[in-house]
Each structure stands twice: as C-alpha cells, then as structure tokens.
Design a protein around this motif. Structure first.
Motif, PDB file in Angstrom:
ATOM      1  N   LYS A  43       0.836  -1.205   0.000  1.00 27.09           N
ATOM      2  CA  LYS A  43       0.000   0.000   0.000  1.00 27.09           C
ATOM      3  C   LYS A  43       0.866   1.249   0.000  1.00 27.09           C
ATOM      4  O   LYS A  43       0.582   2.221  -0.713  1.00 27.09           O
ATOM      5  CB  LYS A  43      -0.905  -0.029   1.233  1.00 27.09           C
ATOM      6  CG  LYS A  43      -1.786   1.210   1.412  1.00 27.09           C
ATOM      7  CD  LYS A  43      -2.790   1.371   0.297  1.00 27.09           C
ATOM      8  CE  LYS A  43      -3.761   2.521   0.606  1.00 27.09           C
ATOM      9  NZ  LYS A  43      -4.547   2.931  -0.567  1.00 27.09           N
ATOM     10  N   ASP A  47       0.968   3.990  -2.967  1.00 30.25           N
ATOM     11  CA  ASP A  47       0.510   5.350  -2.679  1.00 30.25           C
ATOM     12  C   ASP A  47       1.584   6.385  -2.997  1.00 30.25           C
ATOM     13  O   ASP A  47       1.296   7.460  -3.531  1.00 30.25           O
ATOM     14  CB  ASP A  47       0.114   5.472  -1.207  1.00 30.25           C
ATOM     15  CG  ASP A  47      -1.301   4.976  -0.949  1.00 30.25           C
ATOM     16  OD1 ASP A  47      -1.838   4.278  -1.825  1.00 30.25           O
ATOM     17  OD2 ASP A  47      -1.861   5.274   0.125  1.00 30.25           O
ATOM     18  N   TRP A 108      -1.893  -0.663  -6.199  1.00 24.48           N
ATOM     19  CA  TRP A 108      -2.907  -1.076  -5.231  1.00 24.48           C
ATOM     20  C   TRP A 108      -4.314  -1.148  -5.828  1.00 24.48           C
ATOM     21  O   TRP A 108      -5.046  -2.112  -5.614  1.00 24.48           O
ATOM     22  CB  TRP A 108      -2.904  -0.131  -4.034  1.00 24.48           C
ATOM     23  CG  TRP A 108      -3.776  -0.606  -2.916  1.00 24.48           C
ATOM     24  CD1 TRP A 108      -5.056  -0.228  -2.652  1.00 24.48           C
ATOM     25  CD2 TRP A 108      -3.424  -1.566  -1.913  1.00 24.48           C
ATOM     26  NE1 TRP A 108      -5.533  -0.879  -1.541  1.00 24.48           N
ATOM     27  CE2 TRP A 108      -4.543  -1.713  -1.070  1.00 24.48           C
ATOM     28  CE3 TRP A 108      -2.276  -2.310  -1.641  1.00 24.48           C
ATOM     29  CZ2 TRP A 108      -4.557  -2.573   0.025  1.00 24.48           C
ATOM     30  CZ3 TRP A 108      -2.284  -3.153  -0.550  1.00 24.48           C
ATOM     31  CH2 TRP A 108      -3.406  -3.284   0.269  1.00 24.48           C
ATOM     32  N   LYS A 112      -6.556  -4.485  -5.981  1.00 22.56           N
ATOM     33  CA  LYS A 112      -7.895  -4.567  -5.378  1.00 22.56           C
ATOM     34  C   LYS A 112      -8.938  -5.013  -6.390  1.00 22.56           C
ATOM     35  O   LYS A 112      -9.812  -5.843  -6.101  1.00 22.56           O
ATOM     36  CB  LYS A 112      -8.271  -3.202  -4.799  1.00 22.56           C
ATOM     37  CG  LYS A 112      -9.634  -3.177  -4.115  1.00 22.56           C
ATOM     38  CD  LYS A 112      -9.949  -1.794  -3.585  1.00 22.56           C
ATOM     39  CE  LYS A 112     -11.349  -1.773  -2.969  1.00 22.56           C
ATOM     40  NZ  LYS A 112     -11.715  -0.417  -2.495  1.00 22.56           N
ATOM     41  N   SER A 181      -7.755  -0.262   2.088  1.00 23.78           N
ATOM     42  CA  SER A 181      -8.232   0.632   1.031  1.00 23.78           C
ATOM     43  C   SER A 181      -9.249   1.635   1.552  1.00 23.78           C
ATOM     44  O   SER A 181      -9.483   2.682   0.944  1.00 23.78           O
ATOM     45  CB  SER A 181      -8.885  -0.177  -0.097  1.00 23.78           C
ATOM     46  OG  SER A 181      -7.980  -1.080  -0.675  1.00 23.78           O
TER      47      SER A 181
END
Length: 563
Positions: A43, A47, A108, A112, A181
C-alpha cells in the motif's frame, strides 16, 4: 504533529488493527504479521508512486513548468492523452525523487480490482500460465506484485516476504485489502478538516503500531524484533543523533533508526545528514527492518544478508558516530572458538556463557573516536563479577569509557520482566564545542548516575510506559550535566560521581548505590517530640488491640467455643 492529526492516527491505528485482527481467525500472530505488514508495504509503495504520478501529471499540463508537454505536438486529443500516459510510465521520473518504481501488476487499485475478478478471468497485464487455480488465488496475485517490485527495485531484492506459504484464504486477503483501502492515506480528511499528512507519515505510523501490537500478541518471541517506543525515544533523545553514521548491531525491525529520523525532523535537521547501518541475525526480522526503512524513505545499509554480528560482521570497517542497540539479554550460547583473541576484546575476553560484555565491546569497537553509544542490558551487568565480567567492567571504568548509567523501571518490555538499565559510553569526554550543536564540558573522570525506576505510568495491567515529560526529565538531566549548566545532584534521582567514588564501591555501577534516598521534607517538628507522639500512639493502638481481643474471646465463649 497537532492534536487533530494525532487523534486521526490513533483512531486509524485501532480501526485497521481491529479489522485485521478480526480476519486473523486461528492464525498465529508470528505468521500473520508477515501477511499484514507485506500488504502495508504494498500500500505504501503504491501510494507513494501515485502521489508522484499526480505531481508529474500536473507539471506536464503546466505551460510554465520545465516538464510541460505541449498539446500542439500531438495530432488529436486522444493522442495527447496517450502521450501523457506514456510519459507518466517513464521510470526515471520516479527514481530521481527516490520513489520506488511500481509496475502495473503491483499498483494497489489494480490489485484490489483483480482480487475480486471471477475465476477464469484473464488478467490484463499478464496472460495466465501454469495452473489456473493457482494463478487466480489472491495470495498468488500479492506474491506476483511483490516479485515485480523486487525485480524493478534492486535495493529490495530478497527483502519482501512472500505470503503463499502461509495458506491464507482469498476471503481473508480480500478483507485485508479492503481494510487498507478504506481510507485516504494522502492528505486525509478527519472531522471535516484536511490534514497535512503524506502517505509516508500515515503508513509509517501504522506500520510501527502494527509491529508493536504483533510484539504484544507474540509475547516473549515478539521482543526479538521490537523495542518499546518509550525506551527508544529516551536513548535517541539522550544521544541526539543529528548527523553522521548511526549503527545498530542488533537492529530488530529498525526502531532506533525510525526514532532517529523523527528526532532529526522535530529538531529542524535533515534526514540526509545521517547514514544508517544495521545488522540482524533473524532473516524475517532483517526483512521487516528493510521494509520499515523503505516505507519511510530512509537509505540504509543492512549488509549483504542477515548474519550474526559476532561471527559474521557485515560492517567490519565501520566507525559510527552513534551506536544504539537493544541486544538480547544474557545470551548463553553465543561463543565460538573463532572469537578467541578477537581485536574487539580490548577490555577483556567476555565469558562464553553471557554475551553482555561482548555486545558492549563490539559496539565500542565500531564507535568513532568522538562517538557516543547507548545499549540496553540486564541489571546484572552493573554489578556481576562472574567469569571476568567484573574485570571487564573495571577496565571500562578505568579507561573512562562509561559516561552515564540509567536504571529503568520494571514492566517496560513485552517479552521479559528482567530489570534493565541503559549504558551510555563514549571514547571522548573532553571538551567539545566545534562538532556539536551545544558544547560539552570536560567530563573526564566523571560518571552520571540516574535512577529512573520511579518514572512512568501503567498503560495497562501489564505494561509500563514513559510520558514525554519523563523522557525529557532524564534527557535534560543528562544534557545539563554534559554542559555543566543547570545541573545539580538530586537525592533519589541523579548523582555525578567521580572515578574515586566508583572505585570505593568496588566498581559497581548500580545507580541506587550513588543517588541515595529521596530527601524527606522537614516539617519542623523535633525528633524527640515526634518519637514521644508516635510511642503514645502505638501504645494506644496496642491497648485497643488487647480490648478487641478480649471482646472476641467473650463472643466466642458465648457461642460455646474456647480461645
């Protein structure tokens, strides 16, 4: 960090931990931590990559920026958009800002989305090969993401733990992905206020919190990689590592390096002014530390591999400005015949049955001539005379290497109830005004003793913690003593001893032997008067006791019982 930001982080910690803990089911914390921390790492890098990508896109569209991408260079709007997308995929833009390159398969949002694709669906970035069932498992998707990040970032090669071996079901992994998330890690909003926090700040904080919670869940085993933040903060505040080389030969998950970075930022310094060196024997903990540094953007050198600091020193030529460590206490099985006549044993060969004085001398060996060091050891190290330990301690004291001893309160550690202390040593106690932010006086022939056993508070039924005021009290006492300003001995808390004082106490370094008892406030009543009053009070209490005893005998007799 303001109160609102701190409250946001505290709430986020608990929210994410509770969500992750609910999904754990019967899995052991020692295994589960690798899955959760691996996802936190994914993550973070994703990010950070997205942040840089958004910044780049804004610059490509800004005609006043050097990175401007002119619209007139393209025939159509669709071509221009494709040109922007192509430019955003150039690795050099990310590497120049020390941002990890994240391939499409590891981003990410894609992870997902693909994690919930129906069985048999093709992945847009890779044609399935091998067993279709395996290819569609979420653990395979995550491991593939970790593989691609390692391949594209040499610094992380061999660092990231794969999760397939832990046999976690798709539902658990999807639940974790959704949990991480379900919040904004970049400039988040809390109670209607946009916070000035970057994803590195937020995810680094979450990572540290999870390390602590897993250490608690694992008990004794967890202490191998996690040192309580209170102790780490105290040591860092005392040493003040503003600039230079920082070394930890028993680094665990890298807590001292993280706290050093925070210290530097809080005091207006630059993180780039320090370089980080570490070593760790446990392979999984070695990886945790590397991930911890990567999440915070700290450049590091942890050697070519995990290794024993005594038998396979990964930094043999290093002479560090600051050395900090929480080595395992009282290790028995550490000695090898290879260590005989080792140049590190300048003050005496440490006993084969206890590594404590091996750690002290290993750290001193790696200390620069003007450097300072601190390490945690069990209280026995301050007074033991077993198997040459007393002779080594005497040699260290006579060589004037010991600068300060701090006795710590109990119940600070998750993994042991052994009472502990902090040794602070240096190779140079002479006056120093050119290399430090604040000048230090000549402290040769002196040692400061601090008894901090009464400080702190019980944060729960098991663990004690320091308040910021506790940390400041000890650190300020040490710094004031070093500078010779605003320092005074305080009975029951601190005492500045000479080498003669220590010699008279048979070279025992237990602070309680030096600081004495806390002064009792004089109430002005003469001792003779107090003694008369107390004696009279005691006499009256004894008479009352005899009277109650006779009454009890009478009552028992009335019930048919004899005394």
């Amino acid at each position: 960090m303001n109160t609102t930001e701190q409250q946001f982080l505290n709430d986020l910690d608990k929210k994410l931990w509770n969500a992750a803990d609910r999904l754990r089911a019967s899995m052991d914390a020692a295994n589960y931590k690798h899955i959760v921390l691996g996802l936190i790492f994914l993550k973070y890098v994703s990010d950070a990559f997205d942040e840089r990508q958004q910044e780049l896109r804004a610059r490509f569209l800004d005609s006043a920026d050097d990175y401007y991408l002119p619209r007139e260079d393209f025939d159509a709007d669709a071509d221009y958009e494709q040109g922007l997308r192509d430019e955003l995929e150039q690795r050099d833009y990310y590497l120049e800002k020390n941002v990890f390159w994240v391939p499409m398969s590891a981003r990410w949002d894609n992870l997902k989305q693909w994690a919930v694709l129906p069985a048999g669906a093709e992945l847009p970035w890779k044609k399935p090969t091998g067993e279709p069932e395996k290819m569609r498992s979420v653990s395979w998707l995550i491991d593939n993401a970790l593989d691609s990040i390692e391949v594209n970032n040499v610094k992380l090669k061999g660092v990231l733990n794969r999760i397939s071996a832990y046999q976690v079901g798709n539902e658990t992994l999807i639940g974790l992905i959704n949990s991480f998330s379900d919040t904004s890690f970049h400039n988040p909003v809390f109670k209607g206020e946009r916070l000035n926090l970057k994803s590195k700040d937020v995810l680094g904080h979450v990572y540290e919190y999870f390390l602590g919670e897993f250490a608690l869940a694992e008990g004794k085993k967890g202490g191998q990689y996690f040192t309580p933040k209170a102790i780490v903060s105290l040591i860092v505040e005392m040493l003040e590592p503003y600039r230079g080389r920082i070394y930890d030969p028993a680094m665990g998950s890298g807590g001292f390096f993280v706290q050093s970075e925070k210290f530097i930022e809080e005091h207006g310094g630059r993180v780039n002014d320090v370089s980080v060196y570490g070593q760790e024997y446990n392979p999984t903990t070695w990886r945790l530390a590397a991930m911890n540094m990567a999440i915070r953007g700290i450049d590091f050198d942890f050697g070519k591999r995990n290794a024993d600091s005594f038998l396979d020193d990964q930094h043999p030529d290093l002479r560090a400005d600051f050395v900090m460590a929480n080595p395992p206490f009282n290790i028995r099985e550490w000695w090898s015949a290879k260590l005989e006549d080792d140049p590190r044993w300048e003050y005496g060969t440490p006993p084969a049955g206890n590594a404590n004085f091996g750690w002290i001398q290993h750290m001193l060996y790696h200390l620069a001539p003007t450097g300072s060091m601190a390490l945690l050891l069990s209280n026995g190290s301050m007074s033991s005379n077993t198997n040459n330990e007393g002779d080594i301690r005497k040699a260290l004291i006579d060589a004037d290497r010991v600068e300060c001893m701090v006795a710590l309160p109990g119940q600070l550690f998750t993994n042991t109830q052994i009472p502990a202390c902090i040794w602070l040593l240096t190779k140079n106690k002479s006056e120093s005004r050119s290399t430090e932010r604040s000048g230090k006086r000549n402290r040769r022939g002196e040692v400061l003793f601090v008894d901090a056993r009464k400080l702190g508070y019980m944060k729960d039924r098991v663990l004690r913690d320091f308040t910021p005021a506790d940390v400041k009290q000890v650190a300020d006492t040490f710094h004031n003593w070093q500078k010779g300003t605003a320092y005074a001995d305080q009975p029951g808390f601190c005492f500045s001893a000479t080498l003669t004082d220590i010699q008279e106490r048979d070279y025992v370094l237990t602070p309680g032997r030096y600081v004495g008892a806390t002064d009792v406030e004089d109430d002005g009543i003469p001792f003779a008067t107090k003694m008369t009053e107390l004696t009279a009070k005691l006499g009256e209490q004894l008479r009352q006791s005899a009277k109650l005893e006779e009454q009890l005998k009478t009552n028992l007799k009335g019930l048919g019982y004899e005394w």
